[in-house]
Scaffold this active site. Structure first.
Site, PDB file in Angstrom:
ATOM      1  N   GLU A   1      -6.944   4.769   7.657  1.00  0.00           N
ATOM      2  CA  GLU A   1      -6.747   6.178   7.287  1.00  0.00           C
ATOM      3  C   GLU A   1      -7.996   6.719   6.583  1.00  0.00           C
ATOM      4  OE1 GLU A   1      -2.975   5.617   5.315  1.00  0.00           O
ATOM      5  OE2 GLU A   1      -2.066   5.211   7.273  1.00  0.00           O
TER       6      GLU A   1
ATOM      7  N   SER B   1       3.531  -1.574  10.408  1.00  0.00           N
ATOM      8  CA  SER B   1       4.982  -1.549  10.653  1.00  0.00           C
ATOM      9  C   SER B   1       5.676  -2.867  10.316  1.00  0.00           C
ATOM     10  CB  SER B   1       5.270  -1.122  12.101  1.00  0.00           C
ATOM     11  OG  SER B   1       4.782   0.188  12.322  1.00  0.00           O
TER      12      SER B   1
ATOM     13  N   ASN C   1       0.868  -1.178   0.000  1.00  0.00           N
ATOM     14  CA  ASN C   1       0.000   0.000   0.000  1.00  0.00           C
ATOM     15  C   ASN C   1       0.904   1.227   0.000  1.00  0.00           C
ATOM     16  OD1 ASN C   1      -1.772   2.058   0.424  1.00  0.00           O
ATOM     17  ND2 ASN C   1      -2.459   1.394   2.452  1.00  0.00           N
ATOM     18  N   TRP C   2       1.007   1.840  -1.172  1.00  0.00           N
ATOM     19  CA  TRP C   2       1.932   2.973  -1.300  1.00  0.00           C
ATOM     20  C   TRP C   2       1.361   4.260  -0.709  1.00  0.00           C
ATOM     21  CZ3 TRP C   2       4.430   2.717  -6.907  1.00  0.00           C
ATOM     22  CH2 TRP C   2       5.352   1.660  -6.927  1.00  0.00           C
ATOM     23  N   LYS C   3       0.087   4.257  -0.375  1.00  0.00           N
ATOM     24  CA  LYS C   3      -0.568   5.470   0.151  1.00  0.00           C
ATOM     25  C   LYS C   3      -0.294   6.642  -0.812  1.00  0.00           C
ATOM     26  CE  LYS C   3      -0.294   3.355   4.645  1.00  0.00           C
ATOM     27  NZ  LYS C   3      -0.199   3.460   6.079  1.00  0.00           N
TER      28      LYS C   3
ATOM     29  N   GLU D   1      -5.256  -4.722  10.624  1.00  0.00           N
ATOM     30  CA  GLU D   1      -4.294  -3.640  10.801  1.00  0.00           C
ATOM     31  C   GLU D   1      -4.639  -2.864  12.067  1.00  0.00           C
ATOM     32  OE1 GLU D   1      -2.221  -2.579   6.868  1.00  0.00           O
ATOM     33  OE2 GLU D   1      -3.902  -1.231   7.119  1.00  0.00           O
TER      34      GLU D   1
ATOM     35  N   GLY E   1       2.293   2.837  10.645  1.00  0.00           N
ATOM     36  CA  GLY E   1       3.187   3.977  10.445  1.00  0.00           C
ATOM     37  C   GLY E   1       3.880   4.446  11.712  1.00  0.00           C
TER      38      GLY E   1
ATOM     39  N   HIS F   1      -9.584   1.030   4.881  1.00  0.00           N
ATOM     40  CA  HIS F   1      -8.322   1.295   5.570  1.00  0.00           C
ATOM     41  C   HIS F   1      -8.554   2.301   6.700  1.00  0.00           C
ATOM     42  CE1 HIS F   1      -4.228   2.626   6.334  1.00  0.00           C
ATOM     43  NE2 HIS F   1      -3.844   1.493   5.775  1.00  0.00           N
TER      44      HIS F   1
ATOM     45  N   GLY G   1       2.974  -0.860   4.269  1.00  0.00           N
ATOM     46  CA  GLY G   1       2.979   0.552   3.906  1.00  0.00           C
ATOM     47  C   GLY G   1       4.404   1.020   3.630  1.00  0.00           C
ATOM     48  N   GLY G   2       4.985   1.714   4.589  1.00  0.00           N
ATOM     49  CA  GLY G   2       6.302   2.356   4.421  1.00  0.00           C
ATOM     50  C   GLY G   2       7.367   1.481   3.773  1.00  0.00           C
TER      51      GLY G   2
HETATM   52  P1  13P Z   1       3.038   0.815   7.632  1.00  0.00           P
HETATM   53  O1  13P Z   1       3.600  -0.468   7.096  1.00  0.00           O
HETATM   54  O2  13P Z   1       3.732   2.032   7.102  1.00  0.00           O
HETATM   55  O3  13P Z   1       2.916   0.786   9.124  1.00  0.00           O
HETATM   56  O4  13P Z   1       1.534   0.939   7.066  1.00  0.00           O
HETATM   57  C1  13P Z   1       0.700  -0.141   7.202  1.00  0.00           C
HETATM   58  C2  13P Z   1      -0.526   0.100   6.405  1.00  0.00           C
HETATM   59  O5  13P Z   1      -1.314   0.977   6.725  1.00  0.00           O
HETATM   60  C3  13P Z   1      -0.740  -0.717   5.202  1.00  0.00           C
HETATM   61  O6  13P Z   1      -2.025  -0.537   4.716  1.00  0.00           O
END
Ligand code: 13P
Length: 254
Positions: free
Chosen positions: A98, A213, A9-11, A167, A173, A96, A234-235
């Site tokens: 977010e 994470s 997930n590149w956001k 999640e 994050g 998600h 994510g990251g």
């Molecule tokens: P991180 O891996 O950056 O914590 O993000 C997780 C996430 O929200 C994947 O959808």
């Protein structure tokens, strides 16, 4: 046997040239990987170009991070499920945290989106997870169960036509991942919930992922757990080397 699944997930990250450079760096790093399903979910603006760049690499699938449930019409700024299919998406992330917390998405919106995604032939990656406050109050299992219940009620899906990602909000994050054993406990709970509601075949085939994470340094611990079929990253998925290392950790089925 369930095939492992690693989803990026590149956001809201990367421009076109950065995305193409990522793919060109990633492909050689994935040579020999065949038992792990790989899905990359970039921003909408990159989907077409990434589809072109990935031509001939059908083993890497594309997903979107969001969409709107209506078929078409006067919804300025929105994107439909059919549009995502049109640019070559197989998956879409729904619910998600977010989207829930920053953009105010409610369970009802999420239910409509799951319904519309399934109708369009997209595989929803349904996210669920509790906040720190909810975990500390001992409500984590209730919260996740309610989110799944509200999102899926009345809907039917084929095997592997749905992915669930646990999640925990406090792990996203923050660099503070859930303990593998705690993630396993929740994923086992989710699998039992699916078994009770949808039967053995669904419980044994729907991939359930952990997200929050996830990094090269902790992925092996997660993948060693019985019910963890993969990760939503994510990251760490923004770096080809890190993402490839994570994908390789899942390169044998469960
Ligand atoms: P991180 O891996 O950056 O914590 O993000 C997780 C996430 O929200 C994947 O959808």
């Amino acid at each position: 046997m369930r095939k492992h699944l690693m989803a990026a997930n590149w956001k809201m990250n990367k421009t076109t040239s950065e995305a193409v450079a990522f793919i060109n760096e990633l492909l050689p790093l994935l040579e020999g990987v065949k038992d792990t399903e790989i899905v990359i979910c970039p921003p909408f603006t990159l989907l077409s170009e990434m589809k072109r760049t990935l031509k001939g690499h059908d083993d890497i699938e594309l997903g979107a991070q969001n969409f709107f449930w209506a078929e078409k019409g006067a919804y300025t700024g929105e994107i439909s499920a059919a549009m995502l299919k049109d640019v070559g998406c197989s998956h879409v992330i729904v619910g998600h945290s977010e989207r829930r917390h920053i953009f105010g998405e409610k369970d009802d919106d999420i239910h409509k989106k799951i319904d519309a995604a399934l109708a369009a032939g997209l595989i929803p990656i349904l996210c669920a997870g509790e906040t720190l406050e909810e975990r500390e109050a001992g409500k984590a299992f209730n919260v996740v169960e309610k989110q799944l219940e509200n999102a899926l009620q009345g809907l039917t899906f084929k095997n592997r036509g749905l992915v669930i990602a646990y999640e925990p909000v406090w792990a996203i994050g923050t660099g503070i991942n859930a303990k593998a054993a705690d993630a396993q406990e929740m994923l086992s709970f989710i699998r039992q919930w699916i078994r009770k509601k949808y039967g053995d075949q669904s419980a044994d085939t729907i991939p359930i992922l952990y997200g929050g994470s996830v990094k090269p340094a902790n992925i092996d611990e997660f993948m060693a757990e019985e019910d963890i079929d993969g990760a939503l990253i994510g990251g760490a998925s923004l770096h080809a080397g890190d993402f490839a290392r994570i994908v390789r950790s899942g390169n044998d089925g469960k």
